[in-house]
Enzyme design. Structure first.
Site, PDB file in Angstrom:
ATOM      1  N   LYS A  94     -68.022  76.600  22.046  1.00 51.71           N
ATOM      2  CA  LYS A  94     -68.181  77.538  23.147  1.00 51.71           C
ATOM      3  C   LYS A  94     -68.436  76.704  24.402  1.00 51.71           C
ATOM      4  O   LYS A  94     -69.557  76.312  24.689  1.00 51.71           O
ATOM      5  CB  LYS A  94     -69.352  78.494  22.877  1.00 51.71           C
ATOM      6  CG  LYS A  94     -69.459  79.648  23.858  1.00 51.71           C
ATOM      7  CD  LYS A  94     -70.613  80.571  23.491  1.00 51.71           C
ATOM      8  CE  LYS A  94     -70.608  81.822  24.345  1.00 51.71           C
ATOM      9  NZ  LYS A  94     -70.695  81.538  25.781  1.00 51.71           N
ATOM     10  N   ARG A 151     -65.182  82.094  31.317  1.00 54.10           N
ATOM     11  CA  ARG A 151     -64.045  82.668  30.593  1.00 54.10           C
ATOM     12  C   ARG A 151     -63.026  83.195  31.596  1.00 54.10           C
ATOM     13  O   ARG A 151     -63.380  83.944  32.514  1.00 54.10           O
ATOM     14  CB  ARG A 151     -64.553  83.802  29.697  1.00 54.10           C
ATOM     15  CG  ARG A 151     -63.503  84.466  28.832  1.00 54.10           C
ATOM     16  CD  ARG A 151     -63.365  83.784  27.509  1.00 54.10           C
ATOM     17  NE  ARG A 151     -62.490  84.556  26.618  1.00 54.10           N
ATOM     18  CZ  ARG A 151     -62.913  85.531  25.829  1.00 54.10           C
ATOM     19  NH1 ARG A 151     -64.205  85.875  25.829  1.00 54.10           N
ATOM     20  NH2 ARG A 151     -62.063  86.149  25.035  1.00 54.10           N
ATOM     21  N   ARG A 170     -63.203  87.208  33.326  1.00 53.50           N
ATOM     22  CA  ARG A 170     -63.160  88.006  32.092  1.00 53.50           C
ATOM     23  C   ARG A 170     -63.283  89.502  32.373  1.00 53.50           C
ATOM     24  O   ARG A 170     -62.934  90.321  31.526  1.00 53.50           O
ATOM     25  CB  ARG A 170     -64.262  87.567  31.133  1.00 53.50           C
ATOM     26  CG  ARG A 170     -65.656  88.002  31.496  1.00 53.50           C
ATOM     27  CD  ARG A 170     -66.608  87.674  30.377  1.00 53.50           C
ATOM     28  NE  ARG A 170     -67.874  88.366  30.528  1.00 53.50           N
ATOM     29  CZ  ARG A 170     -68.812  88.405  29.587  1.00 53.50           C
ATOM     30  NH1 ARG A 170     -68.633  87.786  28.446  1.00 53.50           N
ATOM     31  NH2 ARG A 170     -69.931  89.058  29.793  1.00 53.50           N
ATOM     32  N   GLU A 198     -61.076  78.840  28.841  1.00 56.12           N
ATOM     33  CA  GLU A 198     -62.290  78.504  29.580  1.00 56.12           C
ATOM     34  C   GLU A 198     -61.930  77.648  30.792  1.00 56.12           C
ATOM     35  O   GLU A 198     -61.202  76.655  30.666  1.00 56.12           O
ATOM     36  CB  GLU A 198     -63.265  77.733  28.691  1.00 56.12           C
ATOM     37  CG  GLU A 198     -64.675  77.675  29.226  1.00 56.12           C
ATOM     38  CD  GLU A 198     -65.492  78.921  28.893  1.00 56.12           C
ATOM     39  OE1 GLU A 198     -66.659  79.000  29.338  1.00 56.12           O
ATOM     40  OE2 GLU A 198     -64.968  79.799  28.183  1.00 56.12           O
TER      41      GLU A 198
END
Length: 561
Positions: free
Chosen positions: A249, A254, A269, A294
């Site tokens: 992660k 995002r 996002r 990302e």
């Protein structure tokens, strides 16, 4: 403006998420076009008045009120719109006979030249009561801060959907009633970039009076799939490691990068377009499709800390110097579309194979593949999570079922996030400031520090959440009982080696910051515990914090294409 002002006031004073949704839903149902559309645009930050500046408002009020009195009032209240709304004296020689409508204000501001804006604002302030003035100034400056995100506003739009719609009767026949399918926030997000304020087409579709807006235009946003936090004590007992892929992660933001038929766009996002802030990235991408990934700063194949990416965020445009200093890259997680074909219904394993082929065939150094982490047990994966080989570049792990389709929203089961434990430092409370909304009566924003080698405190961060309502009352009482100085809305709290309140502060990361006296800045600090039991002298030192920063920086890992 009256209905809009009442809406903002109630939203600001309402803490419940569901209550906010109902308030906005009812307002949108009851308010006619175009006012409701302009209100929605303002609440979702889609309405910007470039010619209106806060400095204009200050000049206007200082022309009618003693500047020193205004300065003191502003220091105490801490909010420009609220201060002006309360202190504005009005013009006794100009008493308008009606209040302006929201649509009237928007139309005037959109067509006004910069030299005309201040006069317009003054006239409207004269015509409005304090609550209306406050709403007007929030609208003009764009600083809503009423506890309502753009995503929550879109959810309220979906809630407007009626269960049935009555159609006009045919000649010689009766009325026909048609049942309507319910809508979700994901449905609204899917069409959001196909409509423009004041959203007449959107409202017509939601209310069953019109067709769904066309969303097949090239470069459109696809609603993202989100993960739920894993419950280590419960979920791992039910999950088979063989069914899941593990990925890092990454500690960026995002995004969704879309390139279709010559249209190139970068979205957050939540579907907000941020293309203008990252032209270097979008110009370097050559694939045809939509990639979920990302956004990071990447230098020579190495992922930089989140603090580097912050230099690029929240900007409308960037110059060549900034792009060279903080080069943006995309770490690809998923392939949502390719060559005009929607891939979201395919299982992750198939989408992953296609994604690998796209990244492998891509020219340039801006697109990278997020690698799959090899593991054979949850225990073994836990060891990697605690001490990742990529260091501070990752804030944890993502677990994704190999057979999962890409589903909008946050379904329970297909995807999990397993974040690393936060860093923790014991700090001493130094300053406190009043909060906003329902916290306006409490000192709820806390600045805290650590001890320097000279035995003084230096601030290292500010936090305003992490405590319960009961703990807030206790903290507020401590601040009031031990205030030593006042600076407008800020109070300095007694903090000495032999007396002070220690707060255990949890945070996600550290970065060097020459703008801060301590030389460091914390990412996402919050109060994890109030250490009533710990003497102030035993709080951490700046040396401790710098040692932690050195350890974090030395853990950065390299990435491979």
């Amino acid at each position: 403006m009256r209905a809009f002002a009442e809406l903002l006031d109630r939203l600001a004073l309402t803490g419940s998420r569901n209550a906010k949704l109902v308030l906005l839903r009812d307002y949108l149902r009851a308010t006619p076009d175009p006012d409701r559309g302009w209100a929605l645009a303002a609440l979702t930050s889609e309405l910007v008045f470039n010619e209106a500046k806060p400095a204009m408002i200050r000049r206007a009020v200082e022309a009618r009120v003693d500047p020193v009195l205004f300065g003191w009032s502003y220091d105490y209240v801490g909010d420009l719109a609220e201060t002006v709304a309360l202190i504005w004296p009005g013009d006794p020689n100009h008493r308008p006979n009606r209040e302006p409508e929201l649509g009237e204000v928007v139309d005037a501001l959109k067509s006004a030249k910069r030299g005309e804006v201040q006069g317009l604002i003054e006239g409207w302030l004269d015509a409005l009561q304090p609550k209306g003035r406050w709403a007007l100034l929030k609208l003009v400056t764009g600083a809503m801060r009423v506890g309502l995100s753009a995503q929550l506003a879109r959810t309220a739009v979906a809630m407007m959907r009626p269960e049935t719609v009555t159609e006009a009767p045919e000649p010689g026949g009766g009325e026909a009633t048609t049942a309507l399918e319910p809508l979700t926030a994901a449905d609204i997000v899917e069409v959001w970039h196909a409509v423009e304020p004041p959203y007449a087409e959107l409202f017509a579709w939601v209310e069953g009076r019109g067709e769904r807006p066309d969303t097949e235009a090239p470069g459109r946003f696809r609603q993202v799939m989100l993960a739920v936090a894993i419950d280590e004590a419960v979920d791992f007992e039910k999950l088979d490691p063989a069914d899941y892929a593990a990925e890092w992660k990454w500690d960026g933001i995002r995004v969704q990068a879309v390139r279709e038929q010559g249209v190139a766009r970068l979205y957050s996002r939540h579907g907000d377009e941020i293309t203008g802030a990252f032209p270097d990235l979008m110009n370097a991408l050559t694939f045809e499709g939509a990639i979920d990934g990302e956004l990071l700063v990447i230098r020579d194949g190495a992922v930089a800390q989140f603090g580097d990416l912050q230099q690029r965020l929240n900007r409308k445009t960037v110059d060549a110097k900034l792009m060279a200093a903080w080069p943006a890259g995309l770490y690809a997680y998923d392939l949502l579309a390719e060559g005009g074909v929607d891939l979201r219904g395919l299982p992750l394993k198939d989408r992953r194979a296609r994604l690998e082929a796209v990244v492998k065939g891509h020219e340039g150094e801006r697109l990278y593949l997020s690698p799959v982490v090899e593991f054979d047990s949850w225990e073994g994966l836990g060891v990697l999570r605690a001490d990742p080989p990529v260091g501070a570049a990752a804030e944890g792990l993502m677990l994704k079922r190999w057979d999962s389709p890409y589903v909008a929203g946050r379904p329970k089961g297909p995807w999990f996030k397993w974040k690393r434990d936060p860093h923790v430092v014991d700090c001493v409370l130094m300053y406190a400031q009043r909060g906003h909304g329902k916290r306006s009566s409490f000192y709820s924003d806390y600045t805290f520090g650590v001890w320097t080698a000279e035995g003084a405190l230096t601030p290292v961060g500010k936090a305003y959440f992490g405590f319960t309502d009961e703990e807030l009352k206790q903290l507020d009482k401590f601040v009031r009982d031990h205030t030593v100085e006042r600076f407008g809305p800020v109070r300095s709290v007694r903090a000495e080696r032999d007396f002070g309140l220690v707060l255990e502060i949890a945070f996600e990361g550290l970065q060097r910051s020459p703008r801060h006296k301590s030389g460091v800045a914390m990412r996402f600090p919050r109060v994890s515990r109030i250490r009533w039991d710990k003497p102030a002298r035993e709080a951490n030192t700046l040396e401790d914090v710098m040692d932690l920063l050195d350890a974090i920086e030395s853990g950065g890992g390299r990435v491979a294409k």
